[in-house]
Design a protein around this motif. Structure first.
Motif, mmCIF file in Angstrom:
data_model
loop_
_atom_site.group_PDB
_atom_site.id
_atom_site.type_symbol
_atom_site.label_atom_id
_atom_site.label_comp_id
_atom_site.label_asym_id
_atom_site.label_seq_id
_atom_site.Cartn_x
_atom_site.Cartn_y
_atom_site.Cartn_z
ATOM 1 N N LEU A 238 55.598 -46.112 54.821
ATOM 2 C CA LEU A 238 56.268 -46.288 53.535
ATOM 3 C C LEU A 238 57.776 -46.202 53.733
ATOM 4 O O LEU A 238 58.271 -45.316 54.430
ATOM 5 C CB LEU A 238 55.808 -45.226 52.525
ATOM 6 C CG LEU A 238 54.626 -45.657 51.637
ATOM 7 C CD1 LEU A 238 53.418 -46.019 52.468
ATOM 8 C CD2 LEU A 238 54.293 -44.574 50.620
ATOM 9 N N ILE A 239 58.494 -47.128 53.100
ATOM 10 C CA ILE A 239 59.947 -47.220 53.234
ATOM 11 C C ILE A 239 60.599 -46.899 51.899
ATOM 12 O O ILE A 239 60.373 -47.588 50.901
ATOM 13 C CB ILE A 239 60.373 -48.623 53.689
ATOM 14 C CG1 ILE A 239 59.662 -49.026 54.989
ATOM 15 C CG2 ILE A 239 61.884 -48.702 53.863
ATOM 16 C CD1 ILE A 239 59.913 -50.466 55.405
ATOM 17 N N GLY A 240 61.415 -45.859 51.886
ATOM 18 C CA GLY A 240 62.135 -45.483 50.674
ATOM 19 C C GLY A 240 63.388 -44.716 51.013
ATOM 20 O O GLY A 240 63.523 -44.169 52.107
ATOM 21 N N ALA A 241 64.313 -44.663 50.057
ATOM 22 C CA ALA A 241 65.615 -44.028 50.293
ATOM 23 C C ALA A 241 65.941 -42.971 49.256
ATOM 24 O O ALA A 241 67.104 -42.660 49.019
ATOM 25 C CB ALA A 241 66.715 -45.089 50.320
ATOM 26 N N ASP A 242 64.900 -42.400 48.614
ATOM 27 C CA ASP A 242 65.097 -41.326 47.623
ATOM 28 C C ASP A 242 66.048 -41.768 46.519
ATOM 29 O O ASP A 242 66.973 -41.040 46.141
ATOM 30 C CB ASP A 242 65.628 -40.062 48.307
ATOM 31 C CG ASP A 242 64.696 -39.548 49.403
ATOM 32 O OD1 ASP A 242 63.469 -39.652 49.219
ATOM 33 O OD2 ASP A 242 65.194 -39.074 50.437
ATOM 34 N N GLY A 243 65.798 -42.961 45.983
ATOM 35 C CA GLY A 243 66.718 -43.536 45.001
ATOM 36 C C GLY A 243 66.127 -43.669 43.610
ATOM 37 O O GLY A 243 66.366 -44.673 42.922
ATOM 38 N N SER A 282 58.913 -41.210 52.378
ATOM 39 C CA SER A 282 59.065 -41.916 53.660
ATOM 40 C C SER A 282 59.117 -40.958 54.848
ATOM 41 O O SER A 282 59.653 -41.301 55.910
ATOM 42 C CB SER A 282 60.334 -42.775 53.635
ATOM 43 O OG SER A 282 61.481 -41.971 53.400
ATOM 44 N N ALA A 283 58.528 -39.766 54.696
ATOM 45 C CA ALA A 283 58.604 -38.746 55.751
ATOM 46 C C ALA A 283 58.002 -39.228 57.062
ATOM 47 O O ALA A 283 58.532 -38.934 58.142
ATOM 48 C CB ALA A 283 57.909 -37.466 55.287
ATOM 49 N N LYS A 284 56.902 -39.957 57.006
ATOM 50 C CA LYS A 284 56.254 -40.435 58.233
ATOM 51 C C LYS A 284 57.185 -41.361 59.006
ATOM 52 O O LYS A 284 57.350 -41.226 60.231
ATOM 53 C CB LYS A 284 54.952 -41.147 57.883
ATOM 54 C CG LYS A 284 54.227 -41.759 59.075
ATOM 55 C CD LYS A 284 52.929 -42.423 58.606
ATOM 56 C CE LYS A 284 52.236 -43.171 59.728
ATOM 57 N NZ LYS A 284 50.983 -43.816 59.280
#
Length: 332
Positions: A238-243, A282-284
């Motif tokens: 999973l790809i994320g930037a805490d946005g 996206s921790a993994k």
């Protein structure tokens, strides 16, 4: 790996990925794109012919796909019908592109033993309550809400099955909402920016409380490249930037940065089945591959995006009247 085939590379996220790869690596890239309304060859027109070529074609064309896959080391599959409103109006193109197209590519990758990376969306997981402390993880059950997200969920499952049953060397990434340059004006952020730039009032679905987890397209690109080069075969990242931000807050930030009153917008009818909140863990990806987003300040990333649309009117103006006419016909 030295030669990549990128499907859908003339679209928003694909074009940003192609440009990122050519900057960050020595790879050569071939883009296969149907060049539908959502694609724009101008997004790629300045790229070097020595390392880049654009092929106009359909990912459901098995003979064309087979020949291109055979000639490349890896496939990065961005091509998809992706606009929720359009999927509610006519689901069939979403089945053709997202399901049959993915199947066609997987079969070619299987025949020729090629590395395959599949681009997907967090929308396959459905939505979260506004007060839910959890975020989507790789183990979250699928619960798609629209024809778009259900066909993307189907394509994810095809990739998993071809990896397990036929040994295709595949990975999957599910990403949160992207923003940045080269995005079609039918999408939320560029629609609001270009409405202000053309003297039209921005539009907000319903009350605007729906929350999206925003990531700059260049950060998405760097994450995909990391997965392609170092990701474990058969895994999903999973790809994320805490946005996380509500649509209303994003719209008001756009208005503020463009010097407009914060209430200078209209509420329009909400989308049917509109998901309430997306949020990515996206921790993994970060722990396994060491990836980190570069655009960690959403306000600054949004300012650079507004600047790009302000300076590149010739890129988006031909699309604008057609997109707004479609929205008007839908009462939005």
């Amino acid at each position: 790996m030295s030669d990549l085939l990128v499907t859908g590379g003339a679209g928003f996220i694909g074009a940003n990925f192609v440009r990122h790869v050519l900057r960050a690596t020595s790879y050569s890239v071939t883009v296969l794109d149907k060049l539908t309304y959502a694609a724009n060859p101008a997004s790629l027109s300045d790229l070097p012919a020595s390392r880049f070529q654009l092929v106009h074609g359909d990912i459901t064309d098995a003979d064309l796909v087979d020949g291109l896959v055979r000639e490349h080391d890896g496939i990065v599959h961005y091509a998809a019908e992706s606009h929720n409103d359009n999927s509610l109006d006519d689901p069939r193109p979403f089945l053709d592109s997202n399901v049959i197209g993915t199947y066609t590519l997987l079969e070619a990758a299987r025949r020729h033993g090629k590395r395959f990376h599949h681009i997907s969306t967090d929308e396959v997981y459905g939505d979260l309550a506004l007060d839910d402390p959890n975020r989507f993880t790789e183990g979250t059950p699928y619960n798609p809400s629209s024809p778009y997200s259900s066909t993307k969920a189907a394509s994810d499952l095809l990739v998993r099955a071809w990896c397990r049953s036929f040994g295709v060397e595949a990975t999957i990434s599910n990403c949160s909402n992207n923003y940045g340059p080269y995005q079609h004006v039918e999408k939320f952020i560029p629609r609001q920016i270009t409405n202000v730039l053309t003297g039209q009032r921005p539009k907000l679905y319903g009350s605007g409380v729906n929350v999206r987890d925003w990531i700059h397209a260049d950060d998405h690109s760097s994450a995909v490249l990391a997965i392609l080069e170092r990701g474990r075969i058969g895994e999903t990242y999973l790809i994320g930037a805490d946005g996380e931000m509500s649509n209303r807050d994003v719209l008001e930030m756009i208005l503020q940065q463009l010097g407009q009153p914060l209430d200078a917008y209209d509420h329009v009818a909400d989308r049917a089945g509109h998901d309430l909140r997306y949020a990515i863990d996206s921790a993994k990806l970060r722990s396994e591959l060491g990836w980190r987003p570069r655009f960690t300040n959403f306000s600054e990333g949004l300012a650079s995006t507004i600047d790009w649309y302000t300076r590149n009117r010739a890129w988006w103006e031909p699309q604008k009247s057609v997109a707004e006419a479609r929205y008007t016909a839908q009462g939005q």
